[in-house]
Design an enzyme around this catalytic site. Structure first.
Site, PDB file in Angstrom:
ATOM      1  N   CYS A 103      34.603  29.683 -64.801  1.00  0.00           N
ATOM      2  CA  CYS A 103      33.786  30.424 -65.695  1.00  0.00           C
ATOM      3  C   CYS A 103      34.152  31.858 -64.776  1.00  0.00           C
ATOM      4  CB  CYS A 103      32.261  30.147 -64.962  1.00  0.00           C
ATOM      5  SG  CYS A 103      31.201  30.764 -65.987  1.00  0.00           S
ATOM      6  N   CYS A 151      34.769  35.183 -75.892  1.00  0.00           N
ATOM      7  CA  CYS A 151      34.119  35.550 -75.017  1.00  0.00           C
ATOM      8  C   CYS A 151      33.695  36.989 -74.867  1.00  0.00           C
ATOM      9  CB  CYS A 151      34.776  35.283 -73.421  1.00  0.00           C
ATOM     10  SG  CYS A 151      33.550  35.715 -72.021  1.00  0.00           S
TER      11      CYS A 151
END
Ligand SMILES: Cc1cc2nc3c(=O)[nH]c(=O)nc-3n(C[C@H](O)[C@H](O)[C@H](O)COP(=O)(O)OP(=O)(O)OC[C@H]3O[C@@H](n4cnc5c(N)ncnc54)[C@H](O)[C@@H]3O)c2cc1C
Length: 429
Positions: free
Chosen positions: A159, A353
């Site tokens: 992440c 994202c």
């Protein structure tokens, strides 16, 4: 009639329950099992950590919403999954039977894999809202007294967007308080290069992020293995691309926030055929487990192999849009099985994202995740910050209303040119 259980009510599990409920036959039932009664919007945690959001702003009390949607809700949490018996043992000792199970338990945070690491020891976290609240206290101390800050991710993390995001948000928050000059910042990451993001880069993320770090006077160390963290010193080994040692660093810090490696949660870890060695759920292209075909999985708990070889383990991120595509495919596949058909919906697993920098940001879209790609796009600008706020508002509204997708959201995604990315496709047999 069938009983479908969704295990975990985070970003994936909540919308999974709503979409599943809409796809059932009359008489089928859905139960959601979660650890606790509250939904918390994880992507806003970096804002909580610098005081830009309150905890209450990003939380939803799930019991009334689930009741309104006719979904049974068990906040006790699962102690252990018993897949051979189609049962889950809950933390209060009761047992829940299921016909179909959808696992959406997200990550367990593996802070214990590095000595001195994590919010119980010497570094901060933004992975959970309570961690972000503790980080806010540390941020206040940093603002008052200054000192070096280390931001980034540990080896094995999957992440990276939020690590960069937090570095830039912290930088913006310190600058607004006019104390940035008292906080030298270093970004530490196991990625082989800045902007790799667990995806071998997307579009121009390498130069966009390098240039943003340079512009904000943030130094960096890549191929970085955190060996140990003492109260005010981080011990880091910097590796060459072939894995050999390049340099050892002893980095002093007054504040540090590093994302940990993830693993599967204890309730499902170590079940032969269900999980990989780190406890992530094995799933085929229909989100279905090969050993237990009545178990599906969505979100961060799903096992996805890394995109390529790196000196240190660098995991693939599982972002919100990717998770939503897994949700839709799973709802359609279980619906097919209930109607006596074979599953045929395949999630796109595209990586999308929006990484906020506090006043601007970068956005990227990777379709598919593994290069070469059909879409390999990244961009930066103030619009990303606005889009991220928009995403937070839509998503929390959706959770509060108990709806899986609103026209407004679809419209917004269309405007960003990423509507296709939630697409799933049906296999022609
Ligand atoms: C700090 C941070 C920022 C992020 N920002 C973004 C972003 O901006 N955009 C984006 O697309 N993605 C982002 N992500 C990635 C990803 O979208 C989120 O991590 C997302 O919350 C993952 O959803 P999930 O449903 O898989 O897991 P989670 O949202 O973590 O939900 C898991 C749920 O399972 C429950 N659970 C766990 N164990 C049990 C048990 N034994 N019994 C019952 N319930 C259990 C938990 O209580 C939780 O409610 C971010 C991740 C992090 C860590």
């Amino acid at each position: 009639m069938a009983h479908i259980v969704v295990l975990g009510a985070g970003l994936g599990g909540t919308i999974m329950a709503y979409e599943m409920k809409d796809a059932l036959r009359a008489g089928d039932t859905v139960t959601v099992v979660n650890k606790g009664g509250t939904y918390s919007f994880v992507p806003s945690n970096p804002w909580v950590a610098v005081g830009w959001r309150q905890k209450e702003d990003i939380e939803v009390d799930l019991a009334p919403v689930m009741a309104r949607r006719g979904i049974a809700f068990r906040p006790e949490g699962a102690k252990r999954l018993l897949p051979q018996a189609n049962q889950i043992e809950l933390n209060d000792g009761s047992v829940l039977n299921y016909d179909y199970l959808i696992i959406a338990t997200g990550p367990e945070l593996a802070f214990d894999e590095i000595e001195g690491f994590g919010p119980e020891a010497n570094t901060q976290s933004v992975c959970q809202v309570d961690h972000a609240l503790a980080t806010r206290d540390a941020f206040e101390k940093l603002s008052a007294s200054g000192g070096p800050a280390i931001i980034g991710a540990a080896q094995g993390a999957s992440c990276y967007g939020p690590a960069y995001e937090f570095a830039f948000i912290l930088e913006t928050a310190l600058r607004r308080r006019k104390v940035r000059d008292r906080v030298p910042m270093t970004f530490v990451t196991p990625e082989p290069y800045i902007g790799h993001l667990g995806l071998d880069g997307v579009g121009d993320t390498k130069s966009l992020l390098e240039s943003a770090l340079r512009e904000k006077h943030i130094k960096w160390i890549t191929n970085a293995k955190v060996v140990k963290v003492d109260p005010a010193t981080m011990h880091v080994e910097e590796l060459n691309d072939d894995g050999s040692l390049k340099a050892k660093h002893e980095l002093p810090f007054a504040f540090s926030m590093l994302l940990p490696a993830f693993r599967g949660v204890a309730a499902i870890r170590g079940i032969e055929g269900l999980t990989n060695p780190r406890g992530f759920i094995l799933a085929d292209k229909y989100q279905r487990n090969p050993a237990f075909p009545n178990i599906f999985s969505i979100g961060v708990c799903v096992a996805i192999p890394p995109v390529g070889k790196t000196a240190l383990p660098v995991g693939v991120p599982k972002t919100g849009f990717m998770i939503e595509s897994m949700v839709t495919a799973t709802a359609q596949n279980i619906s097919s099985l209930l109607r006596g058909e074979e599953p045929k919906s395949v999630a796109s697993w595209n990586a999308v994202c929006l990484a906020d920098f506090g006043d601007s940001g970068i956005a990227f879209v990777a379709q598919p995740q593994i290069p070469p790609r059909n879409v390999n796009w990244s961009s930066s600008g103030k619009w990303v910050h606005a889009a991220k706020i928009g995403f937070e508002k839509y998503f929390l509204r959706k959770i509060r209303q108990g709806k899986s997708e609103t026209f407004y959201e679809k419209f917004a995604l269309d405007l960003l040119g990423i509507s296709k990315l939630k697409d799933i496709h049906e296999e022609i047999t």
